[in-house]
Design a protein around this motif. Structure first.
Motif, PDB file in Angstrom:
ATOM      1  N   PRO A 127      -4.390  -0.154  -8.100  1.00  0.00           N
ATOM      2  CA  PRO A 127      -4.757  -0.590  -7.201  1.00  0.00           C
ATOM      3  C   PRO A 127      -4.415  -0.784  -6.465  1.00  0.00           C
ATOM      4  O   PRO A 127      -5.329  -0.879  -4.588  1.00  0.00           O
ATOM      5  N   VAL A 128      -3.287  -2.074  -5.947  1.00  0.00           N
ATOM      6  CA  VAL A 128      -2.809  -2.369  -4.850  1.00  0.00           C
ATOM      7  C   VAL A 128      -1.657  -1.631  -4.038  1.00  0.00           C
ATOM      8  O   VAL A 128      -2.296  -1.957  -3.114  1.00  0.00           O
ATOM      9  N   LEU A 129      -1.276  -0.513  -4.618  1.00  0.00           N
ATOM     10  CA  LEU A 129      -1.089   0.156  -4.088  1.00  0.00           C
ATOM     11  C   LEU A 129      -1.682   1.028  -2.927  1.00  0.00           C
ATOM     12  O   LEU A 129      -2.049   1.425  -2.131  1.00  0.00           O
ATOM     13  N   CYS A 130      -3.248   1.746  -3.687  1.00  0.00           N
ATOM     14  CA  CYS A 130      -3.792   2.109  -3.211  1.00  0.00           C
ATOM     15  C   CYS A 130      -4.666   1.519  -1.843  1.00  0.00           C
ATOM     16  O   CYS A 130      -5.292   1.829  -1.344  1.00  0.00           O
ATOM     17  N   ALA A 131      -4.739  -0.007  -1.924  1.00  0.00           N
ATOM     18  CA  ALA A 131      -5.529  -1.346  -1.411  1.00  0.00           C
ATOM     19  C   ALA A 131      -4.361  -0.938  -0.134  1.00  0.00           C
ATOM     20  O   ALA A 131      -4.579  -1.019   1.258  1.00  0.00           O
ATOM     21  N   LEU A 132      -3.004  -0.831  -0.617  1.00  0.00           N
ATOM     22  CA  LEU A 132      -1.987  -1.571   1.352  1.00  0.00           C
ATOM     23  C   LEU A 132      -2.535  -0.158   1.673  1.00  0.00           C
ATOM     24  O   LEU A 132      -1.766   0.497   3.066  1.00  0.00           O
ATOM     25  N   ALA A 133      -2.286   0.972   1.123  1.00  0.00           N
ATOM     26  CA  ALA A 133      -2.358   2.396   1.633  1.00  0.00           C
ATOM     27  C   ALA A 133      -3.705   2.345   2.516  1.00  0.00           C
ATOM     28  O   ALA A 133      -3.454   3.460   3.287  1.00  0.00           O
ATOM     29  N   ALA A 134      -4.203   1.460   2.758  1.00  0.00           N
ATOM     30  CA  ALA A 134      -5.313   1.642   3.384  1.00  0.00           C
ATOM     31  C   ALA A 134      -4.458   1.586   5.262  1.00  0.00           C
ATOM     32  O   ALA A 134      -5.445   2.087   6.000  1.00  0.00           O
ATOM     33  N   ALA A 135      -3.392   0.428   4.864  1.00  0.00           N
ATOM     34  CA  ALA A 135      -2.871  -0.067   6.041  1.00  0.00           C
ATOM     35  C   ALA A 135      -2.495   1.472   6.779  1.00  0.00           C
ATOM     36  O   ALA A 135      -1.531   1.260   7.422  1.00  0.00           O
ATOM     37  N   ALA A 136      -1.362   2.461   5.724  1.00  0.00           N
ATOM     38  CA  ALA A 136      -0.994   3.670   6.326  1.00  0.00           C
ATOM     39  C   ALA A 136      -1.524   4.521   6.842  1.00  0.00           C
ATOM     40  O   ALA A 136      -2.135   5.335   6.057  1.00  0.00           O
ATOM     41  N   ARG A 137      -1.014   4.989   7.754  1.00  0.00           N
ATOM     42  CA  ARG A 137      -0.673   6.335   8.388  1.00  0.00           C
ATOM     43  C   ARG A 137      -0.714   7.241   7.153  1.00  0.00           C
ATOM     44  O   ARG A 137       0.042   7.577   6.938  1.00  0.00           O
ATOM     45  N   GLY A 138      -2.023   8.729   7.931  1.00  0.00           N
ATOM     46  CA  GLY A 138      -1.692   9.815   7.053  1.00  0.00           C
ATOM     47  C   GLY A 138      -2.325   9.530   5.609  1.00  0.00           C
ATOM     48  O   GLY A 138      -3.099   8.464   4.976  1.00  0.00           O
TER      49      GLY A 138
END
Ligand code: S3P
Length: 429
Positions: free
Chosen positions: A317-328
């Motif tokens: 869950p926290v990785l997916c949340a941070l992925a919201a900031a990732a391009r791509g």
């Protein structure tokens, strides 16, 4: 229900300790409960799940006392059958590991809260039965779990298709008092805290590749056992720091066992600046400091392979949340067992991301996130009683650089008691 309100995070330079590791604290209590001698466990996790394990042990007749810096346990060779039902609360680890510890020794019923009552228990009941224990589960193999009477257990060989440290641990705990050796082979390695701690308590246990072989025998207390900081709590703080440009966070004395730190490699691939500092082996576990810096440059997406899922299962869950900031695109696969956690974490993580306006989709065995776009934070967020969803909401709010209003936030203390204070120290105004 407790509500948590966090302001928009500020970049800061901070250094802090997270609570003691939850997985390690459960195991320290359980092994101390059956070891010869007294064990002083310092820096234990003081969350609700660990409290459930302490409660269960007391009901089985184990002497467990809080001390100023932790917990003292006097081991016993004779459990008693508890009068009432053992309430495991929200803790699957308590239910599954106590089942392994006490199967064939007592009559006992283990039950839990609404969420735990939905979780699969046949995965531990089946192997324990194969060892000779009499054990029942409720409808559809869910709680309550009932241990029926005394029986002599037999050591056996098991091949675990599903990578589960809880199943492996339940088998090994039962194997300690079985006739003959117990051998467990895993398809993918799950966290190996139980094996390491068994060795610390003097058990005869050998690992070769993905196979671990335990010879039954009595345990000897190591006397004192200091629990390092919780890996998952540290990784949550790391994701928060990565989401706040300009922040610099050092997390001191964290458990860095490689079977737990898969998320670190994912964060590195996403472009997060982090470093493990002063790694050292103490009491059978690698521990050290973790330093993370929030940078202004955008993060990148990555794909997380099924083989590493067990090493980051609680961080999805926290990785997916941070992925919201990732391009791509960020993709996680091979994680179907997430559907059987405190909530269906594929569904609850996707619902959380979408509530912030993130383009996220559930896959049959994982999650896909297309990040890098502006978020629209909701006025308030519900955790659904799942601590990891509450923590992921805090990461999403950090990505959005917005305040957070978290309803029913009490569940966060399941694994991360003191989270609001840790957040304040790292990102407070
Ligand atoms: C745990 C193992 C994992 C993990 C859970 C704690 C443990 O569960 O998700 O939070 O302490 O053994 P599984 O073993 O079911 O994968």
């Amino acid at each position: 229900m407790a509500r948590l309100i966090l302001p928009a995070p500020q970049p800061r330079r901070a250094e802090l300790f997270v609570p003691g590791d939850k997985s390690l604290t459960h195991r320290a209590l359980l092994l101390a409960a059956i070891a010869d001698g007294i064990t002083d466990i310092t820096n234990p996790n003081r969350g609700a799940d660990v409290a459930a394990t302490m409660r269960a042990l007391r009901m089985l007749g184990v002497w467990v006392r809080k001390t100023p810096d932790g917990v003292r346990v006097r081991g016993t060779q004779s459990f008693v059958s508890p009068r009432g039902t053992i309430d495991c609360g929200n803790s699957g680890t308590t239910m599954r590991l106590v089942a392994g510890l006490a199967a064939g020794l007592v009559d006992a019923t283990l039950d839990g809260d609404e969420s735990l009552r939905r979780r699969p228990m046949e995965r531990v009941a089946r192997p324990l039965r194969a060892m000779g224990a009499r054990i029942l589960t409720g409808p559809h193999g869910r709680p309550p779990v009932t241990l029926v009477g005394r029986s002599r257990l037999r050591g056996r060989r098991f091949r675990l298709h599903l990578p589960s440290a809880q199943v492996k641990s339940a088998i090994l705990l039962a194997g300690l008092r079985a006739r003959g050796c117990t051998v467990v082979t895993e398809r993918l390695p799950s966290r190996d805290h139980t094996e390491r701690m068994l060795a610390l308590f003097g058990a005869s246990i050998v690992r070769r590749g993905r196979t671990v072989r335990l010879t039954p025998g009595r345990l000897q207390s190591p006397g004192r056992l200091c629990i390092p900081g919780d890996t998952s709590a540290a990784l949550t703080m790391a994701c928060l720091a990565a989401a706040v440009p300009g922040s610099s966070l050092t997390l001191r004395d964290v458990c860095l066992n490689p079977t737990r730190t898969g998320a670190l490699h994912v964060l590195e691939r996403m472009g997060v600046h982090l470093r493990m500092l002063r790694p050292r082996l103490e009491a059978g576990e690698t521990r050290g400091d973790l330093w993370v810096r929030g940078i202004a440059a955008p993060l990148g997406g990555t794909s997380v392979e099924p083989a590493v899922i067990p090493s980051l299962i609680d961080e999805v869950p926290v990785l997916c949340a941070l992925a919201a900031a990732a391009r791509g695109t960020f993709v996680i696969r091979g994680a179907a067992d997430l559907r059987h956690k405190e909530t269906d974490r594929i569904a609850s993580t996707v619902a959380l991301l979408r509530s912030f306006g993130v383009d996220a989709a559930p896959l049959s065995d994982g999650i896909r996130v297309r990040g890098g776009k502006p978020l629209s934070p909701p006025p308030s967020v519900a955790t659904r009683g799942d601590h990891r969803i509450g923590l992921a909401a805090a990461v999403l709010a950090a990505v959005a650089q917005a305040p957070l209003r978290l309803e029913d936030s009490a569940c966060i203390a399941t694994s991360f008691p003191g989270f609001p204070e840790a957040w304040q120290a790292a990102f407070g105004p």
